[in-house]
Design a protein around this motif. Structure first.
Motif, PDB file in Angstrom:
ATOM      1  N   GLU A  62       0.647  -1.027   0.209  1.00  0.00           N
ATOM      2  CA  GLU A  62      -0.025  -0.025  -0.028  1.00  0.00           C
ATOM      3  C   GLU A  62       0.965   1.237   0.194  1.00  0.00           C
ATOM      4  OE1 GLU A  62      -3.770   0.793   2.752  1.00  0.00           O
ATOM      5  OE2 GLU A  62      -3.153  -1.066   2.998  1.00  0.00           O
ATOM      6  N   ILE A  63       0.754   2.045  -0.871  1.00  0.00           N
ATOM      7  CA  ILE A  63       1.424   3.451  -1.061  1.00  0.00           C
ATOM      8  C   ILE A  63       0.844   4.577  -1.415  1.00  0.00           C
ATOM      9  CG2 ILE A  63       1.940   2.803  -3.461  1.00  0.00           C
ATOM     10  CD1 ILE A  63       5.007   3.674  -3.089  1.00  0.00           C
ATOM     11  N   THR A  64       1.305   5.568  -0.687  1.00  0.00           N
ATOM     12  CA  THR A  64       0.649   6.859  -0.976  1.00  0.00           C
ATOM     13  C   THR A  64       1.182   7.410  -2.481  1.00  0.00           C
ATOM     14  OG1 THR A  64       2.455   8.267  -0.082  1.00  0.00           O
ATOM     15  CG2 THR A  64       0.571   7.660   1.476  1.00  0.00           C
ATOM     16  N   GLU A  65       0.465   8.586  -2.880  1.00  0.00           N
ATOM     17  CA  GLU A  65       0.963   9.043  -4.139  1.00  0.00           C
ATOM     18  C   GLU A  65       2.354   9.495  -4.003  1.00  0.00           C
ATOM     19  OE1 GLU A  65      -0.544  11.997  -7.789  1.00  0.00           O
ATOM     20  OE2 GLU A  65      -1.941  11.144  -6.234  1.00  0.00           O
ATOM     21  N   ALA A  66       2.600  10.276  -2.797  1.00  0.00           N
ATOM     22  CA  ALA A  66       3.928  10.866  -2.607  1.00  0.00           C
ATOM     23  C   ALA A  66       4.912  10.052  -2.585  1.00  0.00           C
ATOM     24  CB  ALA A  66       3.680  11.746  -1.254  1.00  0.00           C
ATOM     25  N   GLU A  67       4.701   8.982  -1.804  1.00  0.00           N
ATOM     26  CA  GLU A  67       5.790   7.839  -1.746  1.00  0.00           C
ATOM     27  C   GLU A  67       5.977   7.389  -3.039  1.00  0.00           C
ATOM     28  OE1 GLU A  67       4.819   6.089   2.875  1.00  0.00           O
ATOM     29  OE2 GLU A  67       3.203   5.514   1.107  1.00  0.00           O
ATOM     30  N   LEU A  68       4.927   7.211  -3.877  1.00  0.00           N
ATOM     31  CA  LEU A  68       5.029   6.415  -5.330  1.00  0.00           C
ATOM     32  C   LEU A  68       5.919   7.331  -6.117  1.00  0.00           C
ATOM     33  CD1 LEU A  68       4.046   4.487  -7.612  1.00  0.00           C
ATOM     34  CD2 LEU A  68       2.174   6.198  -7.933  1.00  0.00           C
ATOM     35  N   TYR A  69       5.684   8.567  -6.290  1.00  0.00           N
ATOM     36  CA  TYR A  69       6.531   9.476  -6.999  1.00  0.00           C
ATOM     37  C   TYR A  69       8.056   9.636  -6.501  1.00  0.00           C
ATOM     38  CZ  TYR A  69       2.939  10.622 -10.119  1.00  0.00           C
ATOM     39  OH  TYR A  69       2.025  10.693 -11.389  1.00  0.00           O
ATOM     40  N   ASP A  70       8.100   9.460  -4.978  1.00  0.00           N
ATOM     41  CA  ASP A  70       9.477   9.697  -4.535  1.00  0.00           C
ATOM     42  C   ASP A  70      10.420   8.202  -4.831  1.00  0.00           C
ATOM     43  OD1 ASP A  70       8.945  11.826  -3.136  1.00  0.00           O
ATOM     44  OD2 ASP A  70       8.590  10.723  -1.231  1.00  0.00           O
ATOM     45  N   LEU A  71       9.593   6.956  -5.094  1.00  0.00           N
ATOM     46  CA  LEU A  71       9.986   5.821  -5.565  1.00  0.00           C
ATOM     47  C   LEU A  71      10.727   5.990  -6.890  1.00  0.00           C
ATOM     48  CD1 LEU A  71       7.966   2.871  -3.971  1.00  0.00           C
ATOM     49  CD2 LEU A  71      10.541   3.546  -3.648  1.00  0.00           C
ATOM     50  N   ILE A  72       9.548   6.524  -7.914  1.00  0.00           N
ATOM     51  CA  ILE A  72       9.928   6.676  -9.332  1.00  0.00           C
ATOM     52  C   ILE A  72      11.047   7.318  -9.503  1.00  0.00           C
ATOM     53  CG2 ILE A  72       8.824   7.307 -11.519  1.00  0.00           C
ATOM     54  CD1 ILE A  72       6.096   6.305 -10.518  1.00  0.00           C
ATOM     55  N   HIS A  73      11.001   8.597  -8.671  1.00  0.00           N
ATOM     56  CA  HIS A  73      12.010   9.697  -8.953  1.00  0.00           C
ATOM     57  C   HIS A  73      13.539   9.224  -8.417  1.00  0.00           C
ATOM     58  CE1 HIS A  73       8.732  12.574  -9.529  1.00  0.00           C
ATOM     59  NE2 HIS A  73       9.127  12.166 -10.602  1.00  0.00           N
ATOM     60  N   SER A  74      13.538   8.468  -7.505  1.00  0.00           N
ATOM     61  CA  SER A  74      14.631   7.627  -6.844  1.00  0.00           C
ATOM     62  C   SER A  74      15.318   6.842  -8.124  1.00  0.00           C
ATOM     63  CB  SER A  74      14.450   6.938  -5.757  1.00  0.00           C
ATOM     64  OG  SER A  74      13.759   5.788  -5.937  1.00  0.00           O
ATOM     65  N   VAL A  75      14.565   6.350  -8.912  1.00  0.00           N
ATOM     66  CA  VAL A  75      15.230   5.498 -10.001  1.00  0.00           C
ATOM     67  C   VAL A  75      15.663   6.363 -11.032  1.00  0.00           C
ATOM     68  CG1 VAL A  75      14.592   3.720 -11.929  1.00  0.00           C
ATOM     69  CG2 VAL A  75      13.567   3.584  -9.666  1.00  0.00           C
ATOM     70  N   ALA A  76      14.893   7.610 -11.325  1.00  0.00           N
ATOM     71  CA  ALA A  76      15.382   8.343 -12.325  1.00  0.00           C
ATOM     72  C   ALA A  76      16.653   9.026 -11.784  1.00  0.00           C
ATOM     73  CB  ALA A  76      14.479   9.544 -12.647  1.00  0.00           C
ATOM     74  N   LEU A  77      16.863   9.403 -10.756  1.00  0.00           N
ATOM     75  CA  LEU A  77      17.886  10.221  -9.752  1.00  0.00           C
ATOM     76  C   LEU A  77      19.305   9.150 -10.003  1.00  0.00           C
ATOM     77  CD1 LEU A  77      19.364  12.253  -8.419  1.00  0.00           C
ATOM     78  CD2 LEU A  77      18.492  11.380  -6.394  1.00  0.00           C
TER      79      LEU A  77
END
Length: 163
Positions: free
Chosen positions: A47-62
């Motif tokens: 279960e993940i919040t939208e903010a956590e989701l984007y943090d995860l996705i952006h960590s991959v981009a970073l």
């Protein structure tokens, strides 16, 4: 065992991630949008919040930027990036336990069965716009024994079945 960033994951977990990726690549373009990533995460018990989701996705981009990997669309993940993002989270995950948690989240009245109403409610929570026919089709696909309701056994069987 395969290793990702020092985290050991099993081949079974890699296969589970690949299955989740393929199941939720809804437009079959070889990448997952943020929405598709969220559905895939939920399917493997997160279960993940939208903010956590984007943090995860952006960590991959970073990570890609730091390691000089070309980044075309930082809000979409291909299979390799999805597995890299998820591997650290899969190290101690027992897939059936994750599926049980997901099933319990969907089974709103805790009666041991997921109904059409439960599926409709989770789709609303996920922001999915689906028709009654879509929901009926989803329920029929997951109802492995054809008794008109989705048991935990049906759910786990469906989630472990080949696509």
């Amino acid at each position: 065992m395969p290793s990702f960033s020092g985290n050991e994951v099993t081949n079974e977990q890699i296969d589970e991630l690949r299955d989740a990726f393929e199941r939720y690549d809804l437009d079959s373009n070889g990448t997952l949008s943020a929405h598709e990533v969220r559905l895939a995460l939920i399917s493997v018990g997160y279960e993940i919040t939208e903010a956590e989701l984007y943090d995860l996705i952006h960590s991959v981009a970073l990570y890609d930027l730091i390691h000089s990997v070309a980044v075309r669309d930082e809000d979409r993940l291909d299979l390799k990036k999805f597995i890299r993002m998820m591997a650290p989270r899969m190290v101690h995950v027992d897939s059936d336990q994750s599926l049980l948690r997901t099933f319990n989240m969907i089974d709103r009245d805790r009666d041991g069965y997921v109904t059409v109403q439960d599926v409709r409610a989770i789709m609303v929570v996920l922001g999915e716009v689906v028709t009654d026919d879509d929901i009926k089709d989803i329920c029929q696909a997951v109802d492995m024994d054809g008794d008109g309701r989705i048991s935990l056994r049906d759910f786990i069987g469906f989630m472990h079945s080949p696509i």
